[in-house]
Design an enzyme around this catalytic site. Structure first.
Site, PDB file in Angstrom:
ATOM      1  N   ARG A  12     -16.818 -81.992  -8.272  1.00 20.37           N
ATOM      2  CA  ARG A  12     -17.965 -82.160  -7.375  1.00 20.37           C
ATOM      3  C   ARG A  12     -18.470 -83.615  -7.448  1.00 20.37           C
ATOM      4  O   ARG A  12     -18.369 -84.383  -6.498  1.00 20.37           O
ATOM      5  CB  ARG A  12     -19.090 -81.168  -7.769  1.00 20.37           C
ATOM      6  CG  ARG A  12     -20.180 -81.011  -6.732  1.00 20.37           C
ATOM      7  CD  ARG A  12     -21.241 -82.075  -6.756  1.00 20.37           C
ATOM      8  NE  ARG A  12     -21.874 -82.200  -8.079  1.00 20.37           N
ATOM      9  CZ  ARG A  12     -22.700 -83.178  -8.404  1.00 20.37           C
ATOM     10  NH1 ARG A  12     -23.004 -84.121  -7.533  1.00 20.37           N
ATOM     11  NH2 ARG A  12     -23.230 -83.238  -9.617  1.00 20.37           N
ATOM     12  N   ASP A  13     -18.936 -84.016  -8.601  1.00 21.08           N
ATOM     13  CA  ASP A  13     -19.602 -85.314  -8.745  1.00 21.08           C
ATOM     14  C   ASP A  13     -18.633 -86.480  -8.551  1.00 21.08           C
ATOM     15  O   ASP A  13     -19.012 -87.538  -8.038  1.00 21.08           O
ATOM     16  CB  ASP A  13     -20.238 -85.379 -10.143  1.00 21.08           C
ATOM     17  CG  ASP A  13     -21.228 -86.504 -10.296  1.00 21.08           C
ATOM     18  OD1 ASP A  13     -21.350 -87.325  -9.371  1.00 21.08           O
ATOM     19  OD2 ASP A  13     -21.877 -86.588 -11.346  1.00 21.08           O
ATOM     20  N   HIS A 203     -26.418 -85.209 -18.648  1.00 18.41           N
ATOM     21  CA  HIS A 203     -25.439 -85.747 -17.692  1.00 18.41           C
ATOM     22  C   HIS A 203     -25.663 -87.258 -17.661  1.00 18.41           C
ATOM     23  O   HIS A 203     -26.637 -87.737 -17.070  1.00 18.41           O
ATOM     24  CB  HIS A 203     -25.699 -85.104 -16.326  1.00 18.41           C
ATOM     25  CG  HIS A 203     -24.823 -85.588 -15.218  1.00 18.41           C
ATOM     26  ND1 HIS A 203     -23.931 -84.763 -14.565  1.00 18.41           N
ATOM     27  CD2 HIS A 203     -24.694 -86.793 -14.625  1.00 18.41           C
ATOM     28  CE1 HIS A 203     -23.304 -85.450 -13.621  1.00 18.41           C
ATOM     29  NE2 HIS A 203     -23.749 -86.690 -13.636  1.00 18.41           N
ATOM     30  N   CYS A 236     -22.791 -92.926  -7.538  1.00 19.50           N
ATOM     31  CA  CYS A 236     -23.830 -92.312  -6.718  1.00 19.50           C
ATOM     32  C   CYS A 236     -24.019 -93.201  -5.512  1.00 19.50           C
ATOM     33  O   CYS A 236     -24.484 -94.326  -5.631  1.00 19.50           O
ATOM     34  CB  CYS A 236     -25.143 -92.151  -7.477  1.00 19.50           C
ATOM     35  SG  CYS A 236     -26.460 -91.493  -6.442  1.00 19.50           S
ATOM     36  N   ASN A 245     -19.166 -91.778 -13.962  1.00 20.36           N
ATOM     37  CA  ASN A 245     -19.703 -90.857 -14.949  1.00 20.36           C
ATOM     38  C   ASN A 245     -19.067 -91.150 -16.306  1.00 20.36           C
ATOM     39  O   ASN A 245     -18.141 -91.954 -16.413  1.00 20.36           O
ATOM     40  CB  ASN A 245     -19.354 -89.423 -14.549  1.00 20.36           C
ATOM     41  CG  ASN A 245     -20.178 -88.934 -13.384  1.00 20.36           C
ATOM     42  OD1 ASN A 245     -21.294 -88.478 -13.543  1.00 20.36           O
ATOM     43  ND2 ASN A 245     -19.627 -89.042 -12.180  1.00 20.36           N
TER      44      ASN A 245
HETATM   45 ZN    ZN Z   1     -22.855 -87.950 -12.298  1.00 16.99          ZN
END
Ligand code: ZN
Length: 301
Positions: A12-13, A203, A236, A245
């Site tokens: 997802r991210d 996170h 992001c 990440n």
């Molecule tokens: Zn993230």
């Protein structure tokens, strides 16, 4: 040592930041590899409007395929609103995350909602789907590009209405990688003190190379549920300057070297991160181990 649960959120991210559509087969190849490596909590997709995020246009099909293939896995999805929650529920997903930013400016930039609107969205989801397991992802929990640093007291105050609505899990997200280990400890202590019963997840983004130390600070403060992405794929699009990440394989390697009992095959993760970088060459990766010959690696690639 607390027992650590790794939440892999790359599908997802990580994938959401890739502008070109990743074929469903490729997504499934990576998900299969993650499961084979021992990952048990997996955020597979996001039930958003395909107009807003075309990458997630296959969310329903992907979710159904994964649920059929891995009925015993903890399969999560991100839902931005009631409509997303409805699609998730109808697809068979029972564990979701929903995002609100501590910073109102970031909340508007990210999901185009005010804080009041976000609260009422969540209230509707909780009321309509009482059996849905919902985690509140608190974005920019440590600071944002528009409003600067935030402290633990601000976090504790902000989440009160959500806790009052019935939220039992809060995921502290360092969306732009601005946190430091002292701040992570301070924030967790403040939130713990205010809500001892709350389940906290973490996170962390690796923007400033502090992904591992910040995540370790959270773990040593008692947080057991930790999010990361294979290869550190991510970023992001709405937080200027935010890169990848924390990489799952780097995190697993560190924790296992420290003696944490994690039943995950780190070599499989490293190999899979290499495959992923080949399959998705346009990605923004912050991982280290998949770029170098790992000390545990016995075969030569
Ligand atoms: Zn993230």
């Amino acid at each position: 040592m607390n027992e650590i649960e790794i939440y892999e959120v790359g599908p997802r991210d990580g994938f959401q930041n890739i502008p070109e559509y990743i074929p469903l087969e490729t997504k499934l190849t990576i998900i299969d590899g993650l499961v084979a490596a021992g990952i048990r909590h997996l955020q597979i997709t996001s039930f958003v409007s395909p107009k807003a995020v075309p990458q997630m246009k296959d969310a329903v099909e992907l979710a159904q395929l994964c649920l059929a293939r891995y009925p015993d896995m903890d399969l999560l999805a991100l839902v931005p609103n009631l409509r997303g929650a409805q699609t998730a529920w109808e697809s068979g997903i029972r564990h979701v995350s929903t995002v609100v930013s501590l910073s109102e400016s970031h909340n508007r930039a990210n999901i185009n909602r005010t804080h009041v609107e976000s609260q009422s969205d969540l209230a509707k989801i909780l009321e309509t789907y009482p059996d849905l397991d919902i985690c509140l992802d608190l974005a920019t929990a440590f600071g944002c590009p528009f409003e600067g640093k935030k402290n633990g007291e601000e976090v504790a105050l902000f989440i009160k209405p959500y806790v009052d609505l019935g939220i039992r899990t809060v995921n502290l997200c360092d969306t732009i990688g601005i946190a430091n280990p002292a701040q992570v400890r301070q924030t967790i202590a403040a939130v713990r003190q205010a809500y001892p019963q709350l389940d906290l997840h973490i996170h962390i983004h690796d923007t400033r190379n502090m992904g591992l130390v910040n995540t370790l600070a959270a773990i040593e403060s008692g947080v057991s549920n930790v999010q990361s992405t294979l290869g550190g794929l991510g970023g992001c699009p709405f937080a200027p300057g935010a890169s990848g990440n924390l990489a799952t394989e780097d995190l697993v390697f560190m924790l296992q070297e420290m003696g944490y009992p994690l039943e995950v095959d780190v070599q499989k993760l490293i190999d899979l991160a290499r495959d992923q970088a080949r399959l998705i060459p346009g990605g923004n990766y912050s991982g280290h181990l998949f770029r170098v010959e790992d000390p545990r690696n016995e075969h030569k690639n």
